[in-house]
Design a protein around this motif. Structure first.
Motif, PDB file in Angstrom:
ATOM      1  N   VAL A 212     -27.431 -15.246 -12.446  1.00 37.93           N
ATOM      2  CA  VAL A 212     -26.302 -16.186 -12.462  1.00 37.93           C
ATOM      3  C   VAL A 212     -25.094 -15.536 -13.137  1.00 37.93           C
ATOM      4  CG1 VAL A 212     -25.480 -18.366 -13.459  1.00 37.93           C
ATOM      5  CG2 VAL A 212     -27.702 -18.276 -12.330  1.00 37.93           C
ATOM      6  N   GLN A 213     -25.351 -14.831 -14.225  1.00 38.16           N
ATOM      7  CA  GLN A 213     -24.267 -14.157 -14.938  1.00 38.16           C
ATOM      8  C   GLN A 213     -23.593 -13.112 -14.040  1.00 38.16           C
ATOM      9  OE1 GLN A 213     -25.689 -12.355 -18.554  1.00 38.16           O
ATOM     10  NE2 GLN A 213     -23.799 -12.821 -19.645  1.00 38.16           N
ATOM     11  N   THR A 214     -24.381 -12.356 -13.319  1.00 40.95           N
ATOM     12  CA  THR A 214     -23.839 -11.360 -12.393  1.00 40.95           C
ATOM     13  C   THR A 214     -23.026 -12.030 -11.299  1.00 40.95           C
ATOM     14  OG1 THR A 214     -25.713  -9.896 -12.824  1.00 40.95           O
ATOM     15  CG2 THR A 214     -24.466  -9.492 -10.803  1.00 40.95           C
ATOM     16  N   GLU A 215     -23.532 -13.129 -10.782  1.00 42.29           N
ATOM     17  CA  GLU A 215     -22.821 -13.871  -9.737  1.00 42.29           C
ATOM     18  C   GLU A 215     -21.496 -14.413 -10.263  1.00 42.29           C
ATOM     19  OE1 GLU A 215     -22.192 -15.277  -5.919  1.00 42.29           O
ATOM     20  OE2 GLU A 215     -23.802 -13.990  -6.630  1.00 42.29           O
ATOM     21  N   LEU A 216     -21.516 -14.939 -11.486  1.00 33.75           N
ATOM     22  CA  LEU A 216     -20.275 -15.452 -12.087  1.00 33.75           C
ATOM     23  C   LEU A 216     -19.250 -14.336 -12.278  1.00 33.75           C
ATOM     24  CD1 LEU A 216     -21.578 -17.992 -14.752  1.00 33.75           C
ATOM     25  CD2 LEU A 216     -20.274 -18.509 -12.697  1.00 33.75           C
ATOM     26  N   GLU A 217     -19.699 -13.183 -12.714  1.00 31.93           N
ATOM     27  CA  GLU A 217     -18.792 -12.047 -12.890  1.00 31.93           C
ATOM     28  C   GLU A 217     -18.189 -11.636 -11.546  1.00 31.93           C
ATOM     29  OE1 GLU A 217     -21.152  -9.057 -14.821  1.00 31.93           O
ATOM     30  OE2 GLU A 217     -21.177 -10.148 -16.730  1.00 31.93           O
ATOM     31  N   SER A 218     -19.002 -11.643 -10.510  1.00 35.53           N
ATOM     32  CA  SER A 218     -18.532 -11.291  -9.174  1.00 35.53           C
ATOM     33  C   SER A 218     -17.491 -12.297  -8.687  1.00 35.53           C
ATOM     34  CB  SER A 218     -19.716 -11.240  -8.216  1.00 35.53           C
ATOM     35  OG  SER A 218     -19.278 -11.029  -6.902  1.00 35.53           O
ATOM     36  N   ILE A 219     -17.772 -13.559  -8.909  1.00 38.52           N
ATOM     37  CA  ILE A 219     -16.829 -14.614  -8.496  1.00 38.52           C
ATOM     38  C   ILE A 219     -15.527 -14.482  -9.276  1.00 38.52           C
ATOM     39  CG2 ILE A 219     -16.410 -17.110  -8.565  1.00 38.52           C
ATOM     40  CD1 ILE A 219     -19.430 -17.440  -7.921  1.00 38.52           C
ATOM     41  N   GLN A 220     -15.624 -14.203 -10.567  1.00 39.10           N
ATOM     42  CA  GLN A 220     -14.419 -14.056 -11.387  1.00 39.10           C
ATOM     43  C   GLN A 220     -13.576 -12.880 -10.897  1.00 39.10           C
ATOM     44  OE1 GLN A 220     -13.411 -16.234 -13.846  1.00 39.10           O
ATOM     45  NE2 GLN A 220     -11.511 -15.096 -13.584  1.00 39.10           N
ATOM     46  N   LYS A 221     -14.231 -11.770 -10.533  1.00 43.00           N
ATOM     47  CA  LYS A 221     -13.496 -10.621 -10.002  1.00 43.00           C
ATOM     48  C   LYS A 221     -12.799 -10.973  -8.693  1.00 43.00           C
ATOM     49  CE  LYS A 221     -16.294  -7.024 -12.132  1.00 43.00           C
ATOM     50  NZ  LYS A 221     -17.291  -5.946 -11.910  1.00 43.00           N
ATOM     51  N   THR A 222     -13.496 -11.737  -7.852  1.00 40.84           N
ATOM     52  CA  THR A 222     -12.906 -12.148  -6.571  1.00 40.84           C
ATOM     53  C   THR A 222     -11.695 -13.037  -6.819  1.00 40.84           C
ATOM     54  OG1 THR A 222     -15.066 -12.028  -5.510  1.00 40.84           O
ATOM     55  CG2 THR A 222     -13.372 -13.313  -4.371  1.00 40.84           C
ATOM     56  N   ILE A 223     -11.825 -13.960  -7.763  1.00 48.78           N
ATOM     57  CA  ILE A 223     -10.700 -14.859  -8.087  1.00 48.78           C
ATOM     58  C   ILE A 223      -9.528 -14.041  -8.621  1.00 48.78           C
ATOM     59  CG2 ILE A 223      -9.930 -16.664  -9.687  1.00 48.78           C
ATOM     60  CD1 ILE A 223     -12.754 -17.890  -9.398  1.00 48.78           C
ATOM     61  N   ASP A 224      -9.817 -13.127  -9.544  1.00 46.43           N
ATOM     62  CA  ASP A 224      -8.756 -12.292 -10.111  1.00 46.43           C
ATOM     63  C   ASP A 224      -8.060 -11.472  -9.027  1.00 46.43           C
ATOM     64  OD1 ASP A 224      -9.384 -13.265 -12.607  1.00 46.43           O
ATOM     65  OD2 ASP A 224     -10.525 -11.488 -13.233  1.00 46.43           O
ATOM     66  N   LYS A 225      -8.841 -10.939  -8.103  1.00 53.25           N
ATOM     67  CA  LYS A 225      -8.276 -10.132  -7.017  1.00 53.25           C
ATOM     68  C   LYS A 225      -7.417 -10.999  -6.106  1.00 53.25           C
ATOM     69  CE  LYS A 225     -10.376  -6.405  -5.239  1.00 53.25           C
ATOM     70  NZ  LYS A 225     -11.425  -5.662  -4.511  1.00 53.25           N
ATOM     71  N   ASN A 226      -7.878 -12.215  -5.805  1.00 46.22           N
ATOM     72  CA  ASN A 226      -7.109 -13.125  -4.953  1.00 46.22           C
ATOM     73  C   ASN A 226      -5.795 -13.518  -5.620  1.00 46.22           C
ATOM     74  OD1 ASN A 226      -8.918 -13.113  -2.847  1.00 46.22           O
ATOM     75  ND2 ASN A 226      -9.976 -14.974  -3.493  1.00 46.22           N
ATOM     76  N   ILE A 227      -5.846 -13.754  -6.935  1.00 50.80           N
ATOM     77  CA  ILE A 227      -4.615 -14.106  -7.661  1.00 50.80           C
ATOM     78  C   ILE A 227      -3.641 -12.912  -7.621  1.00 50.80           C
ATOM     79  CG2 ILE A 227      -3.684 -14.575  -9.962  1.00 50.80           C
ATOM     80  CD1 ILE A 227      -6.208 -16.275 -10.470  1.00 50.80           C
ATOM     81  N   GLU A 228      -4.161 -11.727  -7.842  1.00 50.66           N
ATOM     82  CA  GLU A 228      -3.333 -10.531  -7.830  1.00 50.66           C
ATOM     83  C   GLU A 228      -2.694 -10.320  -6.449  1.00 50.66           C
ATOM     84  OE1 GLU A 228      -4.147  -5.790  -8.070  1.00 50.66           O
ATOM     85  OE2 GLU A 228      -5.183  -7.036  -9.566  1.00 50.66           O
ATOM     86  N   ASN A 229      -3.498 -10.505  -5.413  1.00 51.44           N
ATOM     87  CA  ASN A 229      -2.972 -10.351  -4.036  1.00 51.44           C
ATOM     88  C   ASN A 229      -1.941 -11.431  -3.710  1.00 51.44           C
ATOM     89  OD1 ASN A 229      -4.481  -8.073  -3.492  1.00 51.44           O
ATOM     90  ND2 ASN A 229      -6.167  -9.204  -2.567  1.00 51.44           N
ATOM     91  N   SER A 230      -2.145 -12.653  -4.219  1.00 44.35           N
ATOM     92  CA  SER A 230      -1.207 -13.740  -3.961  1.00 44.35           C
ATOM     93  C   SER A 230       0.133 -13.426  -4.613  1.00 44.35           C
ATOM     94  CB  SER A 230      -1.741 -15.062  -4.512  1.00 44.35           C
ATOM     95  OG  SER A 230      -2.869 -15.454  -3.792  1.00 44.35           O
ATOM     96  N   PHE A 231       0.126 -12.885  -5.808  1.00 46.47           N
ATOM     97  CA  PHE A 231       1.369 -12.557  -6.491  1.00 46.47           C
ATOM     98  C   PHE A 231       2.075 -11.382  -5.813  1.00 46.47           C
ATOM     99  CE2 PHE A 231      -0.279 -14.965 -10.209  1.00 46.47           C
ATOM    100  CZ  PHE A 231       0.834 -15.805 -10.368  1.00 46.47           C
ATOM    101  N   LYS A 232       1.310 -10.455  -5.233  1.00 47.12           N
ATOM    102  CA  LYS A 232       1.913  -9.321  -4.518  1.00 47.12           C
ATOM    103  C   LYS A 232       2.631  -9.822  -3.282  1.00 47.12           C
ATOM    104  CE  LYS A 232      -1.068  -5.536  -5.920  1.00 47.12           C
ATOM    105  NZ  LYS A 232      -2.075  -4.565  -5.486  1.00 47.12           N
ATOM    106  N   ILE A 233       2.027 -10.812  -2.633  1.00 44.72           N
ATOM    107  CA  ILE A 233       2.649 -11.350  -1.417  1.00 44.72           C
ATOM    108  C   ILE A 233       3.930 -12.088  -1.790  1.00 44.72           C
ATOM    109  CG2 ILE A 233       2.371 -13.076   0.408  1.00 44.72           C
ATOM    110  CD1 ILE A 233      -0.604 -12.373   0.461  1.00 44.72           C
ATOM    111  N   LEU A 234       3.890 -12.858  -2.872  1.00 41.31           N
ATOM    112  CA  LEU A 234       5.055 -13.613  -3.302  1.00 41.31           C
ATOM    113  C   LEU A 234       6.127 -12.712  -3.913  1.00 41.31           C
ATOM    114  CD1 LEU A 234       3.336 -16.729  -4.930  1.00 41.31           C
ATOM    115  CD2 LEU A 234       4.476 -16.603  -2.709  1.00 41.31           C
ATOM    116  N   GLY A 235       5.702 -11.627  -4.532  1.00 39.07           N
ATOM    117  CA  GLY A 235       6.631 -10.778  -5.297  1.00 39.07           C
ATOM    118  C   GLY A 235       7.279  -9.781  -4.464  1.00 39.07           C
TER     119      GLY A 235
END
Length: 90
Positions: free
Chosen positions: A67-90
């Motif tokens: 579960v901990q590994t899965e949560l870390e993976s999900i957090q990385k995906t969320i962080d990457k999506n946020i980063e990509n969203s800001f690149k598109i907006l910026g």
């Protein structure tokens, strides 16, 4: 003759008292042995329960790590999506 008077008056000879004492000791020893067997059986039961609990702990620990590994993976995906969203907006 001493033994005659002992039996005549309902007393016990030294040999009788020794035999009775030996029987008491034998009965107590048998009781102790029985209690030891009961205790050993209870200890065996507790040992088996302990083994089962150890197995359950290992299973839960494995699940927790998954579960901990899965949560870390999900957090990385969320962080990457946020980063990509800001690149598109910026």
């Amino acid at each position: 003759m001493g033994s005659f008077f002992v039996h005549l008056f309902g007393g016990k000879t030294k040999e009788d008292r020794i035999k009775e004492k030996m029987e008491q000791i034998k009965r107590k020893a048998e009781g102790v042995k029985k209690q030891e067997e009961i205790l050993q059986n209870k200890m065996n039961i507790l040992h088996e329960k302990d083994k089962k609990l150890e197995i359950q702990i290992k299973q839960i620990d494995t699940q927790h790590k998954a579960v901990q590994t899965e949560l870390e993976s999900i957090q990385k995906t969320i962080d990457k999506n946020i980063e990509n969203s800001f690149k598109i907006l910026g």
